[in-house]
Write a protein that holds these residues in place. Sequence first.
Motif, PDB file in Angstrom:
ATOM      1  N   UNK A 113       0.860  -1.182   0.000  1.00 19.66           N
ATOM      2  CA  UNK A 113       0.000   0.000   0.000  1.00 19.66           C
ATOM      3  C   UNK A 113       0.895   1.231   0.000  1.00 19.66           C
ATOM      4  N   UNK A 114       0.634   2.144  -0.936  1.00 20.43           N
ATOM      5  CA  UNK A 114       1.400   3.386  -1.032  1.00 20.43           C
ATOM      6  C   UNK A 114       0.540   4.538  -0.530  1.00 20.43           C
ATOM      7  N   UNK A 115       1.080   5.311   0.397  1.00 21.75           N
ATOM      8  CA  UNK A 115       0.405   6.506   0.909  1.00 21.75           C
ATOM      9  C   UNK A 115       1.255   7.699   0.503  1.00 21.75           C
ATOM     10  N   UNK A 116       0.829   8.404  -0.537  1.00 17.61           N
ATOM     11  CA  UNK A 116       1.624   9.487  -1.115  1.00 17.61           C
ATOM     12  C   UNK A 116       0.696  10.448  -1.862  1.00 17.61           C
ATOM     13  N   UNK A 154       8.530  -7.038  -8.323  1.00 21.33           N
ATOM     14  CA  UNK A 154       7.686  -8.229  -8.299  1.00 21.33           C
ATOM     15  C   UNK A 154       6.576  -8.185  -7.278  1.00 21.33           C
ATOM     16  N   UNK A 155       6.363  -7.013  -6.654  1.00 23.79           N
ATOM     17  CA  UNK A 155       5.285  -6.868  -5.683  1.00 23.79           C
ATOM     18  C   UNK A 155       4.051  -6.278  -6.370  1.00 23.79           C
ATOM     19  N   UNK A 156       2.908  -6.373  -5.707  1.00 26.20           N
ATOM     20  CA  UNK A 156       1.664  -5.823  -6.249  1.00 26.20           C
ATOM     21  C   UNK A 156       1.200  -4.663  -5.396  1.00 26.20           C
ATOM     22  N   UNK A 157       0.863  -3.549  -6.049  1.00 32.20           N
ATOM     23  CA  UNK A 157       0.348  -2.378  -5.347  1.00 32.20           C
ATOM     24  C   UNK A 157      -1.147  -2.552  -5.117  1.00 32.20           C
ATOM     25  N   UNK A 158      -1.569  -2.498  -3.863  1.00 33.79           N
ATOM     26  CA  UNK A 158      -2.998  -2.647  -3.541  1.00 33.79           C
ATOM     27  C   UNK A 158      -3.761  -1.353  -3.731  1.00 33.79           C
ATOM     28  N   UNK A 160      -6.172   6.248   3.118  1.00 34.85           N
ATOM     29  CA  UNK A 160      -5.241   5.162   3.423  1.00 34.85           C
ATOM     30  C   UNK A 160      -5.920   4.086   4.252  1.00 34.85           C
ATOM     31  N   UNK A 161      -6.689   4.504   5.257  1.00 31.57           N
ATOM     32  CA  UNK A 161      -7.383   3.539   6.108  1.00 31.57           C
ATOM     33  C   UNK A 161      -8.402   2.752   5.294  1.00 31.57           C
ATOM     34  N   UNK A 171      -9.590  -2.496   3.101  1.00 33.87           N
ATOM     35  CA  UNK A 171     -10.261  -3.192   2.001  1.00 33.87           C
ATOM     36  C   UNK A 171      -9.436  -4.381   1.536  1.00 33.87           C
ATOM     37  N   UNK A 172      -8.149  -4.192   1.385  1.00 36.64           N
ATOM     38  CA  UNK A 172      -7.223  -5.274   1.017  1.00 36.64           C
ATOM     39  C   UNK A 172      -5.969  -5.141   1.860  1.00 36.64           C
TER      40      UNK A 172
END
Length: 266
Positions: free
Chosen positions: A144-147, A164-168, A177-178, A183-184
């Motif tokens: 999770x990116x908070x930006x 190789x990671x997945x952004x949720x 963000x919350x 949610x995921x």
Amino acid sequence: MAQSDLSSEIGQALPYLRRYARALTGSQSTGDQYAAATLEAVLADRTVTVGASTPKVGLFQTFHGIWVTTGAPVTDEDAGPRKAAQRHLSRLTTNSREALLLHTIEEFTLKELGEIMNVGLEEAEILVNTARQEMADAMSGRVLIIEDEAIIAMDLESIVADLGHRVTGVARTRDGAVALGTKETPDLILSDIQLADNSSGVDAVNDLLRELGERPVIFITAFPERLLTGDKPEPAFLISKPYSEEQVRSAISQAMFFSSTETLRA
């Protein structure tokens, strides 16, 4: 060099030693213990930094001597997933992860890296490249990116995906963000400190950790030294703005090994 000048340069380098120690151990308290032991060694015998190209290199060189002597032990706080992470780290090539952190996060040159770790230039380069490959092969997860800055968020998404990671999802505010995080559930949170509506990324992260439980967090800030005073709970993983791609890649790879981290409180 005069004692006053040496003390000043050591003082300026100390916050960055704390950052390195925390990233190395995945823990504020354990990292700070190592940093404190290093400072005590320097204060007890100022000659330990004599011969180093700079006082900062000498400080990190002293730290590395203490680190390798103790064998990077698992502490009492390293229970459950953190202890498993430490066992996994112990299977990596000796000194490779340290080399990667020193070169990418702390931005020491390969020559300085070799000086700190007492290895030649060629071996220093091999250690960095080995660490990159071993960390990249280790695991993948959800991030999770908070930006709040769109261009930076896109850049971070690209780096995360390349690893190789997945952004949720990407959140611009504390509430966003919350909402995304619940949610995921992410395996890792990558967060700016100051968000679009003047809300705090620190508050957003702590909201999420209360909901989801402990997980690795990387904070991004233009003023890392303000968050590395040792006076309060602070992040184990911290990168500076402006950042390089290598810094972000290294921090993500390091943080993914740890399933818990201590974070700032409001």
